[in-house]
Scaffold this active site. Structure first.
Site, mmCIF file in Angstrom:
data_model
loop_
_atom_site.group_PDB
_atom_site.id
_atom_site.type_symbol
_atom_site.label_atom_id
_atom_site.label_comp_id
_atom_site.label_asym_id
_atom_site.label_seq_id
_atom_site.Cartn_x
_atom_site.Cartn_y
_atom_site.Cartn_z
ATOM 1 N N TYR A 53 36.349 73.473 55.178
ATOM 2 C CA TYR A 53 35.165 73.447 56.020
ATOM 3 C C TYR A 53 33.933 73.025 55.219
ATOM 4 O O TYR A 53 33.311 73.822 54.512
ATOM 5 C CB TYR A 53 34.913 74.818 56.647
ATOM 6 N N HIS A 67 46.990 76.998 55.187
ATOM 7 C CA HIS A 67 46.108 76.318 56.138
ATOM 8 C C HIS A 67 46.656 74.958 56.543
ATOM 9 O O HIS A 67 46.959 74.122 55.695
ATOM 10 C CB HIS A 67 44.721 76.132 55.502
#
Length: 317
Positions: A46, A129
């Site tokens: 992110y 992830h």
């Protein structure tokens, strides 16, 4: 671990879709804390570390032990010369490139790098992830590395954050994990997680956090807007029509689509809560108000009668 039924999703703090100032990001985090949010989720991906830095700076000002924080592994951030380029996924300078790495050494290095960026000495939960395209490596090498970190007491809980419910089901059945974060597959529009994942979680005692409950935007407004997105692409016509039908039912009972979208997943007994990405204090307060809304039981019975909810799905009380 302190947590809350609404978790703060850190993607927008990394500049997802548009730049975000430090002041606006801090305001969002302050509003979340004031509203009772105690679970904060982030990832190196992110904003190539920006979300982690912002969430870490915020949590360092809060009492240790009063919050839960999670981050993720699978992408290492390697410095590079940005040369004026913007990151392809987030509105930040491309100071680093992402390198996939689910190896044991990569997982440990990723956690060390994340702790350094956040300025924290621990995270509570560590997820594999976006491992869809690297699943065999993540299961073979990444999961044992997470289990080792848990056994060493460096993290308390381990799991994976993905959108592929079938692969998450394999992980739940073949590994000893604590929690999964499922993106977009248990929502008002898509209840496919009922096929295998939710039953597997119930059998194995694994908690599930429902992320992307707005399916990236099409459920985030009372009716679909002209630029509505579904799973990060323009919403197809059939999806828009389905959301319009959901909106008709909601409006007949005096509630909104976002209110129903936030309430629905939480009725399932394995769902610990929902994860919502938020980028401003106003968004936080709006989402907290939506979460607190009273949804008449007739909403759920009418949605089911219209064929808009899987008959297997538990309905909110």
């Amino acid at each position: 671990m302190p947590a809350s039924r609404l978790a703060f999703g850190g993607g927008p703090l990394g500049g997802l879709f548009a730049p975000l100032s430090d002041e606006t990001a801090a305001g969002a985090l302050d509003a979340a804390w004031e509203g009772g949010v105690r679970y904060f989720d982030t990832a190196p991906h992110y904003g190539i570390g920006l979300s982690e830095r912002r969430i870490g700076a915020f949590l360092r000002t809060r009492p240790a032990g009063e919050f839960t924080v999670s981050t993720k592994v699978g992408r290492l951030l390697v410095p590079q010369d940005p040369r004026g380029r913007e990151d392809e996924s987030f509105a930040v300078p491309a100071t680093h490139r992402r390198v996939w790495d689910f190896s044991s050494g990569g997982v440990r290095r990723s956690l060390e790098d994340s702790l350094a960026r956040m300025g924290l000495d621990r995270v509570d939960v560590l997820y594999l992830h976006d491992a869809e395209s690297h699943f065999e490596e993540a299961l073979r090498d990444g999961y044992p590395a997470l289990a080792q970190l848990r056994s060493e007491g460096l993290v308390r809980g381990i799991g994976a954050g993905m959108h592929d419910a079938a692969l998450l089901t394999r992980l739940v059945r073949e590994a000893d994990i604590d929690v999964v974060m499922l993106a977009g597959r248990y929502t008002l529009l898509d209840q496919s997680a009922l096929d295998t994942l939710l039953p597997a979680c119930a059998e194995r005692g694994v908690s599930l956090w429902a992320a992307a409950v707005f399916n990236s935007g099409v459920l985030a407004t009372p009716r679909p807007t002209s630029g509505a997105t579904f799973d990060y692409a323009p919403a197809p016509a059939d999806v828009r029509r389905r959301v319009e039908r959901i909106a008709d039912v909601c409006e007949a009972h005096g509630v909104t689509v976002p209110q129903a979208a936030m309430a629905f997943p939480q009725a399932h007994p394995v769902v610990a809560g929902i994860v919502v990405g938020m980028r401003s204090a106003g968004e936080v307060r709006h989402n907290l108000a939506s979460l607190a809304a009273t949804i008449p039981p007739g909403v759920w019975s009418d949605l089911r009668a219209e064929g808009l909810l899987d008959p297997r799905a538990p309905l909110p009380a």
